[in-house]
Design a protein around this motif. Structure first.
Motif, PDB file in Angstrom:
ATOM      1  N   VAL A  48      30.781  33.671  42.011  1.00 50.43           N
ATOM      2  CA  VAL A  48      30.508  33.122  40.679  1.00 50.43           C
ATOM      3  C   VAL A  48      31.776  33.187  39.829  1.00 50.43           C
ATOM      4  O   VAL A  48      32.141  32.212  39.159  1.00 50.43           O
ATOM      5  N   ASP A  49      32.481  34.313  39.878  1.00 51.01           N
ATOM      6  CA  ASP A  49      33.728  34.460  39.129  1.00 51.01           C
ATOM      7  C   ASP A  49      34.784  33.474  39.614  1.00 51.01           C
ATOM      8  O   ASP A  49      35.532  32.907  38.811  1.00 51.01           O
ATOM      9  N   CYS A  69      30.766  27.571  50.264  1.00 50.10           N
ATOM     10  CA  CYS A  69      29.456  27.281  49.672  1.00 50.10           C
ATOM     11  C   CYS A  69      28.301  27.594  50.616  1.00 50.10           C
ATOM     12  O   CYS A  69      27.217  27.968  50.155  1.00 50.10           O
ATOM     13  N   VAL A  70      28.500  27.453  51.911  1.00 42.84           N
ATOM     14  CA  VAL A  70      27.429  27.793  52.864  1.00 42.84           C
ATOM     15  C   VAL A  70      27.057  29.264  52.727  1.00 42.84           C
ATOM     16  O   VAL A  70      25.880  29.618  52.639  1.00 42.84           O
ATOM     17  N   ALA A  71      28.049  30.138  52.688  1.00 41.20           N
ATOM     18  CA  ALA A  71      27.771  31.576  52.561  1.00 41.20           C
ATOM     19  C   ALA A  71      27.055  31.874  51.249  1.00 41.20           C
ATOM     20  O   ALA A  71      26.095  32.652  51.216  1.00 41.20           O
ATOM     21  N   ALA A  72      27.494  31.252  50.171  1.00 42.45           N
ATOM     22  CA  ALA A  72      26.849  31.468  48.873  1.00 42.45           C
ATOM     23  C   ALA A  72      25.412  30.949  48.893  1.00 42.45           C
ATOM     24  O   ALA A  72      24.502  31.597  48.358  1.00 42.45           O
ATOM     25  N   LEU A  73      25.201  29.800  49.511  1.00 41.74           N
ATOM     26  CA  LEU A  73      23.853  29.243  49.607  1.00 41.74           C
ATOM     27  C   LEU A  73      22.944  30.137  50.446  1.00 41.74           C
ATOM     28  O   LEU A  73      21.784  30.361  50.099  1.00 41.74           O
ATOM     29  N   GLU A  74      23.464  30.671  51.533  1.00 39.85           N
ATOM     30  CA  GLU A  74      22.678  31.607  52.354  1.00 39.85           C
ATOM     31  C   GLU A  74      22.262  32.816  51.521  1.00 39.85           C
ATOM     32  O   GLU A  74      21.122  33.270  51.593  1.00 39.85           O
ATOM     33  N   TRP A  75      23.195  33.336  50.718  1.00 41.91           N
ATOM     34  CA  TRP A  75      22.860  34.468  49.857  1.00 41.91           C
ATOM     35  C   TRP A  75      21.746  34.066  48.889  1.00 41.91           C
ATOM     36  O   TRP A  75      20.782  34.804  48.694  1.00 41.91           O
ATOM     37  N   ALA A  76      21.884  32.894  48.261  1.00 42.59           N
ATOM     38  CA  ALA A  76      20.887  32.448  47.278  1.00 42.59           C
ATOM     39  C   ALA A  76      19.500  32.324  47.899  1.00 42.59           C
ATOM     40  O   ALA A  76      18.494  32.683  47.268  1.00 42.59           O
ATOM     41  N   ALA A  87      20.430  33.751  41.858  1.00 41.06           N
ATOM     42  CA  ALA A  87      20.315  32.830  42.989  1.00 41.06           C
ATOM     43  C   ALA A  87      20.283  31.376  42.506  1.00 41.06           C
ATOM     44  O   ALA A  87      20.940  30.505  43.086  1.00 41.06           O
ATOM     45  N   ALA A  88      19.543  31.104  41.448  1.00 44.57           N
ATOM     46  CA  ALA A  88      19.496  29.743  40.895  1.00 44.57           C
ATOM     47  C   ALA A  88      20.862  29.335  40.351  1.00 44.57           C
ATOM     48  O   ALA A  88      21.280  28.179  40.496  1.00 44.57           O
ATOM     49  N   HIS A  89      21.566  30.285  39.747  1.00 40.02           N
ATOM     50  CA  HIS A  89      22.912  30.014  39.234  1.00 40.02           C
ATOM     51  C   HIS A  89      23.867  29.671  40.382  1.00 40.02           C
ATOM     52  O   HIS A  89      24.652  28.723  40.282  1.00 40.02           O
ATOM     53  N   VAL A  90      23.794  30.433  41.464  1.00 36.94           N
ATOM     54  CA  VAL A  90      24.637  30.178  42.639  1.00 36.94           C
ATOM     55  C   VAL A  90      24.305  28.804  43.231  1.00 36.94           C
ATOM     56  O   VAL A  90      25.207  28.042  43.582  1.00 36.94           O
ATOM     57  N   LEU A  91      23.030  28.472  43.310  1.00 35.51           N
ATOM     58  CA  LEU A  91      22.616  27.159  43.816  1.00 35.51           C
ATOM     59  C   LEU A  91      23.197  26.037  42.950  1.00 35.51           C
ATOM     60  O   LEU A  91      23.689  25.033  43.474  1.00 35.51           O
TER      61      LEU A  91
END
Length: 141
Positions: A48-49, A69-76, A87-91
């Protein structure tokens, strides 16, 4: 500190590890669950930062962008219920930042960084995100 290729690999691996271990409750202690959850959240905070401080790892738009982005989406997806706001913010970040990547394809579909390794990295990330979004949220790209 920025979210980069090495961070993405670690997040992706441990998000899957967390998801499997928590779904089989007896495989992991609550202390380890909390440690993993806290560590992964601090890593996604770096994602996010990286977005909000416009660091080149995300903002250059090249083959790194879908990979990160794939890794971030998996986390979300995995933490959607535990940390729904983040999670919604990351998405939303994933959705917004991927627009930069579209300029890496010419009108006839050629990937400008090269068809072999970087083209594969780009398409692999985009296909993974499309499958994850469809399976998790019913969103078709």
């Amino acid at each position: 500190v920025a979210f980069d290729l090495t961070t993405a690999e670690e997040v992706s691996y441990f998000v899957h590890f967390f998801d499997v271990m928590v779904s089989e409750g007896s495989l992991i202690s609550q202390e380890d669950v909390l440690t993993l959850q806290t560590t992964l959240e601090s890593m996604i905070d770096v994602f996010v930062d990286t977005f909000w401080t416009r660091k080149w790892q995300l903002w250059n738009g090249n083959n790194w962008t879908p990979h990160l982005c794939v890794a971030a989406l998996e986390w979300a997806i995995v933490f959607w219920h535990e940390s729904s706001g983040l999670a919604a913010h990351v998405l939303a970040i994933v959705n917004d930042i991927m627009w930069l990547h579209r300029d890496y394809y010419t009108e006839d579909g050629v990937y400008i960084e090269g068809v072999a390794e970087y083209g594969f990295m780009s398409m692999n990330g985009q296909m993974a995100m499309a499958a994850l979004l469809q399976a998790s949220f019913g969103i078709s790209l």
